[in-house]
Design a protein around this motif. Structure first.
Motif, PDB file in Angstrom:
ATOM      1  N   LEU A  72       8.069   6.505  41.223  1.00  0.00           N
ATOM      2  CA  LEU A  72       6.731   7.051  41.447  1.00  0.00           C
ATOM      3  C   LEU A  72       6.322   7.973  40.299  1.00  0.00           C
ATOM      4  O   LEU A  72       5.172   7.959  39.861  1.00  0.00           O
ATOM      5  CB  LEU A  72       6.684   7.785  42.787  1.00  0.00           C
ATOM      6  CG  LEU A  72       5.317   8.179  43.323  1.00  0.00           C
ATOM      7  CD1 LEU A  72       4.352   6.996  43.362  1.00  0.00           C
ATOM      8  CD2 LEU A  72       5.453   8.782  44.716  1.00  0.00           C
ATOM      9  N   TYR A  73       7.282   8.735  39.781  1.00  0.00           N
ATOM     10  CA  TYR A  73       7.007   9.589  38.618  1.00  0.00           C
ATOM     11  C   TYR A  73       6.523   8.735  37.444  1.00  0.00           C
ATOM     12  O   TYR A  73       5.523   9.067  36.805  1.00  0.00           O
ATOM     13  CB  TYR A  73       8.259  10.386  38.234  1.00  0.00           C
ATOM     14  CG  TYR A  73       8.118  11.075  36.901  1.00  0.00           C
ATOM     15  CD1 TYR A  73       7.404  12.268  36.795  1.00  0.00           C
ATOM     16  CD2 TYR A  73       8.669  10.529  35.746  1.00  0.00           C
ATOM     17  CE1 TYR A  73       7.251  12.891  35.559  1.00  0.00           C
ATOM     18  CE2 TYR A  73       8.519  11.144  34.517  1.00  0.00           C
ATOM     19  CZ  TYR A  73       7.813  12.328  34.435  1.00  0.00           C
ATOM     20  OH  TYR A  73       7.647  12.936  33.211  1.00  0.00           O
ATOM     21  N   GLU A  74       7.227   7.673  37.137  1.00  0.00           N
ATOM     22  CA  GLU A  74       6.850   6.804  36.013  1.00  0.00           C
ATOM     23  C   GLU A  74       5.471   6.183  36.220  1.00  0.00           C
ATOM     24  O   GLU A  74       4.661   6.109  35.299  1.00  0.00           O
ATOM     25  CB  GLU A  74       7.904   5.718  35.784  1.00  0.00           C
ATOM     26  CG  GLU A  74       9.194   6.241  35.210  1.00  0.00           C
ATOM     27  CD  GLU A  74       9.024   6.940  33.872  1.00  0.00           C
ATOM     28  OE1 GLU A  74       8.203   6.500  33.034  1.00  0.00           O
ATOM     29  OE2 GLU A  74       9.726   7.947  33.642  1.00  0.00           O
ATOM     30  N   GLU A  75       5.202   5.724  37.431  1.00  0.00           N
ATOM     31  CA  GLU A  75       3.900   5.128  37.747  1.00  0.00           C
ATOM     32  C   GLU A  75       2.759   6.123  37.516  1.00  0.00           C
ATOM     33  O   GLU A  75       1.757   5.808  36.873  1.00  0.00           O
ATOM     34  CB  GLU A  75       3.899   4.660  39.210  1.00  0.00           C
ATOM     35  CG  GLU A  75       2.582   4.102  39.690  1.00  0.00           C
ATOM     36  CD  GLU A  75       2.584   3.793  41.176  1.00  0.00           C
ATOM     37  OE1 GLU A  75       1.495   3.888  41.784  1.00  0.00           O
ATOM     38  OE2 GLU A  75       3.646   3.459  41.737  1.00  0.00           O
ATOM     39  N   ILE A  76       2.936   7.320  38.016  1.00  0.00           N
ATOM     40  CA  ILE A  76       1.888   8.341  37.893  1.00  0.00           C
ATOM     41  C   ILE A  76       1.781   8.831  36.454  1.00  0.00           C
ATOM     42  O   ILE A  76       0.683   9.052  35.941  1.00  0.00           O
ATOM     43  CB  ILE A  76       2.136   9.484  38.896  1.00  0.00           C
ATOM     44  CG1 ILE A  76       1.823   8.961  40.297  1.00  0.00           C
ATOM     45  CG2 ILE A  76       1.306  10.715  38.555  1.00  0.00           C
ATOM     46  CD1 ILE A  76       2.094   9.900  41.418  1.00  0.00           C
ATOM     47  N   ARG A  77       2.892   8.958  35.759  1.00  0.00           N
ATOM     48  CA  ARG A  77       2.875   9.385  34.361  1.00  0.00           C
ATOM     49  C   ARG A  77       2.073   8.401  33.510  1.00  0.00           C
ATOM     50  O   ARG A  77       1.249   8.809  32.688  1.00  0.00           O
ATOM     51  CB  ARG A  77       4.301   9.514  33.822  1.00  0.00           C
ATOM     52  CG  ARG A  77       4.388  10.093  32.421  1.00  0.00           C
ATOM     53  CD  ARG A  77       5.797  10.046  31.876  1.00  0.00           C
ATOM     54  NE  ARG A  77       6.301   8.690  31.736  1.00  0.00           N
ATOM     55  CZ  ARG A  77       5.943   7.840  30.765  1.00  0.00           C
ATOM     56  NH1 ARG A  77       5.071   8.204  29.864  1.00  0.00           N
ATOM     57  NH2 ARG A  77       6.457   6.632  30.704  1.00  0.00           N
ATOM     58  N   GLU A  78       2.274   7.110  33.748  1.00  0.00           N
ATOM     59  CA  GLU A  78       1.541   6.092  32.998  1.00  0.00           C
ATOM     60  C   GLU A  78       0.044   6.145  33.294  1.00  0.00           C
ATOM     61  O   GLU A  78      -0.783   6.076  32.380  1.00  0.00           O
ATOM     62  CB  GLU A  78       2.089   4.703  33.315  1.00  0.00           C
ATOM     63  CG  GLU A  78       3.451   4.443  32.726  1.00  0.00           C
ATOM     64  CD  GLU A  78       4.058   3.128  33.179  1.00  0.00           C
ATOM     65  OE1 GLU A  78       3.322   2.265  33.707  1.00  0.00           O
ATOM     66  OE2 GLU A  78       5.282   2.964  33.010  1.00  0.00           O
ATOM     67  N   LYS A  79      -0.323   6.257  34.558  1.00  0.00           N
ATOM     68  CA  LYS A  79      -1.745   6.322  34.928  1.00  0.00           C
ATOM     69  C   LYS A  79      -2.399   7.577  34.358  1.00  0.00           C
ATOM     70  O   LYS A  79      -3.529   7.531  33.892  1.00  0.00           O
ATOM     71  CB  LYS A  79      -1.910   6.269  36.448  1.00  0.00           C
ATOM     72  CG  LYS A  79      -1.647   4.906  37.009  1.00  0.00           C
ATOM     73  CD  LYS A  79      -1.922   4.839  38.489  1.00  0.00           C
ATOM     74  CE  LYS A  79      -1.637   3.439  39.000  1.00  0.00           C
ATOM     75  NZ  LYS A  79      -1.940   3.300  40.409  1.00  0.00           N
ATOM     76  N   ARG A  80      -1.677   8.690  34.399  1.00  0.00           N
ATOM     77  CA  ARG A  80      -2.216   9.937  33.858  1.00  0.00           C
ATOM     78  C   ARG A  80      -2.418   9.829  32.350  1.00  0.00           C
ATOM     79  O   ARG A  80      -3.438  10.237  31.816  1.00  0.00           O
ATOM     80  CB  ARG A  80      -1.278  11.108  34.200  1.00  0.00           C
ATOM     81  CG  ARG A  80      -1.895  12.471  33.989  1.00  0.00           C
ATOM     82  CD  ARG A  80      -1.451  13.242  32.781  1.00  0.00           C
ATOM     83  NE  ARG A  80      -0.149  12.963  32.275  1.00  0.00           N
ATOM     84  CZ  ARG A  80       0.076  12.685  30.979  1.00  0.00           C
ATOM     85  NH1 ARG A  80      -0.903  12.651  30.108  1.00  0.00           N
ATOM     86  NH2 ARG A  80       1.297  12.462  30.557  1.00  0.00           N
ATOM     87  N   ALA A  81      -1.474   9.216  31.669  1.00  0.00           N
ATOM     88  CA  ALA A  81      -1.574   9.059  30.215  1.00  0.00           C
ATOM     89  C   ALA A  81      -2.768   8.179  29.841  1.00  0.00           C
ATOM     90  O   ALA A  81      -3.489   8.477  28.884  1.00  0.00           O
ATOM     91  CB  ALA A  81      -0.280   8.471  29.657  1.00  0.00           C
ATOM     92  N   GLU A  82      -2.995   7.109  30.593  1.00  0.00           N
ATOM     93  CA  GLU A  82      -4.150   6.231  30.342  1.00  0.00           C
ATOM     94  C   GLU A  82      -5.458   6.992  30.511  1.00  0.00           C
ATOM     95  O   GLU A  82      -6.361   6.897  29.683  1.00  0.00           O
ATOM     96  CB  GLU A  82      -4.130   5.038  31.295  1.00  0.00           C
ATOM     97  CG  GLU A  82      -3.047   4.028  31.016  1.00  0.00           C
ATOM     98  CD  GLU A  82      -2.935   2.968  32.096  1.00  0.00           C
ATOM     99  OE1 GLU A  82      -3.844   2.874  32.960  1.00  0.00           O
ATOM    100  OE2 GLU A  82      -1.942   2.222  32.087  1.00  0.00           O
ATOM    101  N   LEU A  83      -5.561   7.740  31.591  1.00  0.00           N
ATOM    102  CA  LEU A  83      -6.781   8.489  31.872  1.00  0.00           C
ATOM    103  C   LEU A  83      -6.958   9.629  30.880  1.00  0.00           C
ATOM    104  O   LEU A  83      -8.080   9.950  30.476  1.00  0.00           O
ATOM    105  CB  LEU A  83      -6.736   9.025  33.302  1.00  0.00           C
ATOM    106  CG  LEU A  83      -8.028   9.489  33.937  1.00  0.00           C
ATOM    107  CD1 LEU A  83      -9.108   8.417  33.856  1.00  0.00           C
ATOM    108  CD2 LEU A  83      -7.808   9.888  35.376  1.00  0.00           C
TER     109      LEU A  83
END
Length: 96
Positions: A72-83
């Motif tokens: 879940l950390y990796e998933e959210i980290r990726e979405k945050r980086a994109e945004l």
């Protein structure tokens, strides 16, 4: 504003018995709800994802063996980086 990742993190916190962190999460979300019209939806979503990323980073240290926390950390980290890219100022060409 609904951010699906909030519900995923809340469910994980409930599973881990982290009631204090659930209260902090609810408080943070409530604080940001009023700012949506002023700051914009993407800005608020970025703020929430950043908070979730920090929360999960702490949980990764506390529960290093829990794969769900790491995923879940990796998933959210990726979405945050994109945004986050939407809010980055372009580099000035003459400074390179």
């Amino acid at each position: 504003m609904k951010v699906e990742e909030v519900e995923k993190v809340r469910a994980l916190l409930e599973e881990l018995g982290e009631e204090t962190l659930i209260a902090r999460l609810d408080s943070f979300i409530a604080l940001n709800e009023g700012l949506e019209t002023k700051k914009g939806e993407d800005y608020i979503k970025l703020s929430i994802l950043s908070f979730l990323e920090g929360l999960l980073m702490t949980l990764k240290m506390k529960y290093p063996e829990n794969e769900e926390v790491g995923e879940l950390y990796e998933e959210i980290r990726e979405k945050r980086a994109e945004l986050d890219e939407l809010f980055r100022k372009p580099k000035m060409q003459n400074l390179q």
